[in-house]
Motif scaffolding. Sequence first.
Motif, mmCIF file in Angstrom:
data_model
loop_
_atom_site.group_PDB
_atom_site.id
_atom_site.type_symbol
_atom_site.label_atom_id
_atom_site.label_comp_id
_atom_site.label_asym_id
_atom_site.label_seq_id
_atom_site.Cartn_x
_atom_site.Cartn_y
_atom_site.Cartn_z
ATOM 1 N N VAL A 1 -35.404 -7.301 2.224
ATOM 2 C CA VAL A 1 -34.145 -6.581 2.007
ATOM 3 C C VAL A 1 -33.915 -6.385 0.514
ATOM 4 N N THR A 2 -34.150 -7.428 -0.274
ATOM 5 C CA THR A 2 -33.971 -7.343 -1.728
ATOM 6 C C THR A 2 -34.928 -6.313 -2.332
ATOM 7 N N LEU A 3 -36.172 -6.312 -1.879
ATOM 8 C CA LEU A 3 -37.149 -5.337 -2.385
ATOM 9 C C LEU A 3 -36.744 -3.908 -2.016
ATOM 10 N N ALA A 4 -36.271 -3.714 -0.800
ATOM 11 C CA ALA A 4 -35.835 -2.384 -0.368
ATOM 12 C C ALA A 4 -34.635 -1.917 -1.179
ATOM 13 N N ARG A 5 -33.715 -2.819 -1.414
ATOM 14 C CA ARG A 5 -32.518 -2.488 -2.198
ATOM 15 C C ARG A 5 -32.918 -2.116 -3.630
ATOM 16 N N SER A 6 -33.844 -2.857 -4.202
ATOM 17 C CA SER A 6 -34.303 -2.577 -5.563
ATOM 18 C C SER A 6 -34.984 -1.215 -5.661
ATOM 19 N N ASN B 1 -35.097 3.975 -8.029
ATOM 20 C CA ASN B 1 -35.535 5.367 -7.919
ATOM 21 C C ASN B 1 -34.403 6.351 -7.668
ATOM 22 N N GLY B 2 -33.201 5.847 -7.467
ATOM 23 C CA GLY B 2 -32.064 6.730 -7.224
ATOM 24 C C GLY B 2 -32.231 7.594 -6.001
ATOM 25 N N VAL B 3 -32.766 7.006 -4.932
ATOM 26 C CA VAL B 3 -33.029 7.746 -3.694
ATOM 27 C C VAL B 3 -32.071 7.275 -2.597
ATOM 28 N N PRO B 4 -31.927 8.065 -1.537
ATOM 29 C CA PRO B 4 -30.990 7.697 -0.469
ATOM 30 C C PRO B 4 -31.338 6.409 0.276
ATOM 31 N N GLU B 5 -32.644 6.102 0.371
ATOM 32 C CA GLU B 5 -33.077 4.926 1.120
ATOM 33 C C GLU B 5 -34.159 4.172 0.359
ATOM 34 N N GLY B 6 -34.164 2.878 0.552
ATOM 35 C CA GLY B 6 -35.275 2.038 0.112
ATOM 36 C C GLY B 6 -35.741 1.271 1.329
ATOM 37 N N ALA B 7 -37.020 0.966 1.393
ATOM 38 C CA ALA B 7 -37.544 0.226 2.537
ATOM 39 C C ALA B 7 -38.650 -0.715 2.080
ATOM 40 N N ALA B 8 -38.848 -1.752 2.856
ATOM 41 C CA ALA B 8 -39.957 -2.677 2.633
ATOM 42 C C ALA B 8 -40.435 -3.164 3.985
ATOM 43 N N VAL C 1 -32.641 -0.151 3.401
ATOM 44 C CA VAL C 1 -31.347 -0.188 2.738
ATOM 45 C C VAL C 1 -30.897 1.255 2.578
ATOM 46 N N THR C 2 -29.728 1.569 3.137
ATOM 47 C CA THR C 2 -29.246 2.936 3.177
ATOM 48 C C THR C 2 -27.734 2.960 3.355
ATOM 49 N N GLY C 3 -27.149 4.086 3.018
ATOM 50 C CA GLY C 3 -25.737 4.294 3.304
ATOM 51 C C GLY C 3 -25.516 4.840 4.701
ATOM 52 N N ALA C 4 -26.593 5.216 5.374
ATOM 53 C CA ALA C 4 -26.504 5.773 6.729
ATOM 54 C C ALA C 4 -26.136 4.683 7.732
ATOM 55 N N ASP C 5 -25.650 5.128 8.890
ATOM 56 C CA ASP C 5 -25.224 4.199 9.940
ATOM 57 C C ASP C 5 -26.337 3.725 10.852
ATOM 58 N N GLY C 6 -27.505 4.349 10.761
ATOM 59 C CA GLY C 6 -28.571 3.976 11.679
ATOM 60 C C GLY C 6 -29.937 4.301 11.125
ATOM 61 N N THR D 1 -40.869 -5.458 16.948
ATOM 62 C CA THR D 1 -40.907 -5.810 15.527
ATOM 63 C C THR D 1 -39.502 -5.623 14.964
ATOM 64 N N PRO D 2 -38.919 -6.642 14.336
ATOM 65 C CA PRO D 2 -37.550 -6.508 13.837
ATOM 66 C C PRO D 2 -37.447 -5.555 12.650
ATOM 67 N N VAL D 3 -36.445 -4.694 12.716
ATOM 68 C CA VAL D 3 -36.136 -3.766 11.627
ATOM 69 C C VAL D 3 -34.705 -4.062 11.191
ATOM 70 N N LEU D 4 -34.559 -4.528 9.967
ATOM 71 C CA LEU D 4 -33.252 -4.881 9.415
ATOM 72 C C LEU D 4 -32.634 -3.663 8.761
ATOM 73 N N LEU D 5 -31.407 -3.359 9.098
ATOM 74 C CA LEU D 5 -30.666 -2.256 8.487
ATOM 75 C C LEU D 5 -29.589 -2.855 7.596
ATOM 76 N N ALA D 6 -29.682 -2.571 6.301
ATOM 77 C CA ALA D 6 -28.724 -3.113 5.340
ATOM 78 C C ALA D 6 -28.043 -1.977 4.597
ATOM 79 N N GLY D 7 -26.821 -2.241 4.180
ATOM 80 C CA GLY D 7 -26.089 -1.288 3.361
ATOM 81 C C GLY D 7 -26.523 -1.389 1.908
ATOM 82 N N PRO D 8 -26.023 -0.487 1.064
ATOM 83 C CA PRO D 8 -26.372 -0.501 -0.354
ATOM 84 C C PRO D 8 -26.064 -1.826 -1.054
#
Length: 116
Positions: free
Chosen positions: A15-20, A25-32, A77-82, A99-106
Amino acid sequence: MTESSALDPEDRKIVTLARSARARNGVPEGAAVRDSTGRTYVAGTVELASLKLSALRTAVAMAVASGAESLEAAAVVTGADGIGPEDLEAVRDLGGAGTPVLLAGPDGEVRLTLPA
């Protein structure tokens, strides 16, 4: 729903890596994603005129290109709801159903854990 304070340290790491990645990069989503050997792959949204990929599909593609044979977990990590069905399908293709997929806010707080 999963609280961040209850997250396994390895899940908190992705989650921390995705948020970073999202912030850097100033993009809508980050993922790891974390593969079955514990290696992580981090990506942001790709938006080119000829290629558009979500951060999660990009991270899965990076894992595959690096020789990963399976996934243990993924985080977005995204501002989206899903998370879109195509993203979950990409995780399922490599990690298998469940496989677990964690959805986190910004802010990095996990709002939801979904099975791929």
